[in-house]
Design a protein around this motif. Structure first.
Motif, short mmCIF file in Angstrom:
data_model
loop_
_atom_site.label_atom_id
_atom_site.label_comp_id
_atom_site.label_asym_id
_atom_site.label_seq_id
_atom_site.Cartn_x
_atom_site.Cartn_y
_atom_site.Cartn_z
N SER A 83 -28.28 -8.96 -39.07
CA SER A 83 -28.41 -9.99 -37.28
C SER A 83 -26.58 -10.57 -37.32
O SER A 83 -26.08 -11.33 -36.26
CB SER A 83 -28.79 -10.68 -37.40
OG SER A 83 -29.09 -11.99 -38.81
N GLY A 84 -25.99 -11.07 -38.47
CA GLY A 84 -24.34 -11.78 -37.87
C GLY A 84 -23.61 -10.61 -37.67
O GLY A 84 -22.73 -11.06 -36.86
N TRP A 85 -24.01 -8.98 -37.22
CA TRP A 85 -22.92 -8.73 -36.08
C TRP A 85 -23.11 -8.45 -35.31
O TRP A 85 -22.49 -8.07 -34.60
CB TRP A 85 -22.98 -7.30 -37.09
CG TRP A 85 -22.33 -6.67 -38.85
CD1 TRP A 85 -22.95 -6.72 -39.75
CD2 TRP A 85 -21.12 -6.72 -39.05
NE1 TRP A 85 -22.29 -6.19 -40.19
CE2 TRP A 85 -21.17 -6.67 -40.10
CE3 TRP A 85 -19.49 -6.80 -37.85
CZ2 TRP A 85 -19.84 -6.35 -40.09
CZ3 TRP A 85 -18.40 -6.58 -38.88
CH2 TRP A 85 -18.17 -6.36 -40.04
N GLU A 86 -24.17 -9.19 -35.10
CA GLU A 86 -24.56 -9.42 -32.89
C GLU A 86 -23.35 -9.18 -32.56
O GLU A 86 -22.89 -8.74 -31.14
CB GLU A 86 -25.55 -10.27 -32.53
CG GLU A 86 -26.47 -10.08 -31.63
CD GLU A 86 -27.13 -10.52 -30.71
OE1 GLU A 86 -27.81 -10.71 -30.07
OE2 GLU A 86 -27.97 -11.64 -31.73
N PRO A 87 -22.35 -10.78 -32.62
CA PRO A 87 -21.14 -10.99 -31.40
C PRO A 87 -20.55 -9.27 -31.77
O PRO A 87 -19.52 -9.35 -30.61
CB PRO A 87 -21.09 -12.45 -32.04
CG PRO A 87 -21.79 -12.99 -32.76
CD PRO A 87 -22.65 -12.02 -33.63
N VAL A 88 -20.47 -9.25 -32.66
CA VAL A 88 -19.53 -8.00 -32.78
C VAL A 88 -19.51 -6.89 -32.08
O VAL A 88 -19.21 -6.53 -31.20
CB VAL A 88 -18.29 -7.56 -34.03
CG1 VAL A 88 -17.57 -6.24 -34.77
CG2 VAL A 88 -17.99 -8.67 -34.91
N ALA A 89 -21.22 -7.00 -32.12
CA ALA A 89 -21.52 -5.64 -32.33
C ALA A 89 -21.80 -5.59 -30.26
O ALA A 89 -21.85 -4.33 -29.34
CB ALA A 89 -22.75 -5.58 -32.21
N GLN A 90 -21.96 -6.02 -29.78
CA GLN A 90 -21.92 -6.62 -27.95
C GLN A 90 -20.77 -6.81 -27.50
O GLN A 90 -20.95 -6.12 -26.62
CB GLN A 90 -22.40 -8.40 -27.84
CG GLN A 90 -23.95 -8.74 -28.22
CD GLN A 90 -24.95 -8.11 -27.38
OE1 GLN A 90 -24.15 -7.77 -26.38
NE2 GLN A 90 -25.55 -7.66 -27.76
N PRO A 117 -15.14 -12.94 -34.10
CA PRO A 117 -15.57 -11.66 -33.53
C PRO A 117 -15.33 -11.05 -33.06
O PRO A 117 -14.57 -9.87 -32.99
CB PRO A 117 -16.69 -12.47 -32.96
CG PRO A 117 -17.20 -13.68 -32.05
CD PRO A 117 -16.34 -14.10 -33.43
N ARG A 118 -14.06 -11.72 -31.98
CA ARG A 118 -13.00 -11.67 -31.21
C ARG A 118 -11.94 -10.44 -31.80
O ARG A 118 -11.73 -9.35 -31.09
CB ARG A 118 -12.49 -11.71 -29.65
CG ARG A 118 -13.79 -12.54 -28.95
CD ARG A 118 -13.03 -13.21 -27.52
NE ARG A 118 -14.13 -14.03 -27.01
CZ ARG A 118 -15.26 -13.06 -25.64
NH1 ARG A 118 -14.69 -11.63 -25.59
NH2 ARG A 118 -16.10 -13.19 -25.14
N GLU A 119 -11.51 -11.67 -32.76
CA GLU A 119 -10.20 -10.47 -33.15
C GLU A 119 -11.07 -9.42 -34.20
O GLU A 119 -9.83 -8.04 -35.05
CB GLU A 119 -9.82 -11.86 -34.71
CG GLU A 119 -9.03 -12.74 -33.76
CD GLU A 119 -10.01 -14.14 -33.50
OE1 GLU A 119 -9.24 -14.90 -33.49
OE2 GLU A 119 -11.12 -13.44 -33.80
N SER A 120 -12.29 -9.74 -34.60
CA SER A 120 -12.66 -8.94 -35.59
C SER A 120 -12.69 -7.26 -35.10
O SER A 120 -12.63 -6.34 -35.30
CB SER A 120 -14.50 -9.21 -36.02
OG SER A 120 -13.87 -10.18 -37.25
N ALA A 121 -13.80 -7.16 -33.49
CA ALA A 121 -13.64 -6.22 -32.33
C ALA A 121 -12.40 -5.44 -32.30
O ALA A 121 -12.69 -4.78 -32.33
CB ALA A 121 -14.32 -6.59 -31.62
N LYS A 122 -11.69 -6.82 -31.79
CA LYS A 122 -9.82 -6.40 -31.67
C LYS A 122 -9.43 -5.25 -33.02
O LYS A 122 -8.75 -4.19 -32.41
CB LYS A 122 -9.13 -7.58 -31.34
CG LYS A 122 -7.97 -6.64 -30.75
CD LYS A 122 -6.47 -7.99 -30.70
CE LYS A 122 -5.26 -7.67 -30.48
NZ LYS A 122 -5.01 -8.69 -30.51
#
Length: 231
Positions: free
Chosen positions: A19-26, A213-218
């Protein structure tokens, strides 16, 4: 013409669930990626491999495989799946052959002293220390709920030795969490360097994927854009 990868599989670490991945997943889904979050049970290394490989299979095509913390140990072996085209480690164990999470922690100990075994072969983080040692840059209420809902990791999973590291043959990216108290940041830098990983650093607690999350997604999107689905 090279085809860009649009599938991402996210693998959580110890003491947490997906569930902690939700912001990255979004963020990834908003950017057009298909995302799968693995809910492996941390009951054994073999079980966690099985769940992760099933998620890779279910994507039905080339993927970027991402792991946090103990999830890095998981993706190091699961990343040998032929559909995995790139690996991304977020404050994670990028283990070499013969290493385990336990051996990395013993070589250069982490700051936290709150990891404790129980009589059932599982390891926990003491709830009173969870926020400070695992999730110091998350809101207090969120960190406290993570403490009481934590998923213990089995001794088998924590001590299993990797045999065939996928990062030796797959392009690799790494995010170092400079304020990490669960894996020593010096060990993170060492693992990133020997994997020849494209590396970024963030001023973060252990849960960099949640607090950044933004840096991770990037970083994940950079990996996806840098390798061909046809590779």
């Amino acid at each position: 013409m090279a085809q860009q990868i649009k599938n991402v599989v996210l693998v959580h670490g110890a003491f947490a669930d997906g569930s902690g991945w939700e912001p990255v997943a979004q963020i990834l889904m908003n950017d057009g990626y298909k995302v799968s979050v693995v809910q492996h049970p941390e009951t054994s290394y073999a079980d966690d491999q099985k769940y992760t490989k099933a998620a890779i299979d279910a994507m039905g095509g080339p993927v970027v495989l991402v792991g946090h913390s103990y999830g890095g140990s998981v993706i190091t072996e699961a990343g040998n799946h032929p559909n995995v085209k790139a690996l991304v480690y977020i404050a994670a164990f990028a283990l070499d052959a013969g290493e385990s999470c336990a051996s990395i922690e013993a070589a250069v100990p982490q700051a936290s002293k709150a990891f404790k075994p129980d009589s059932n072969g599982n390891w926990w983080i003491e709830q009173e220390q969870f926020a400070a040692d695992f999730a110091a840059d998350l809101p207090k209420d969120q960190a406290q709920f993570m403490a009481i809902s934590q998923v213990p990791i089995s001794t088998d999973a924590f001590t299993h030795k990797v045999t065939n590291p996928a990062w030796k043959t797959k392009p690799t990216w790494y995010m170092v969490a400079t304020e990490d108290r669960s894996i020593n940041p010096e060990q993170e830098r060492m693992m990133a360097k020997r994997a020849h990983a494209t590396t970024v650093e963030v001023k973060s607690s252990h849960v960099a994927y949640m607090s950044h999350p933004r840096e991770s997604a990037k970083l994940i999107e950079e990996a996806a854009a840098s390798v061909s689905a046809n590779r």
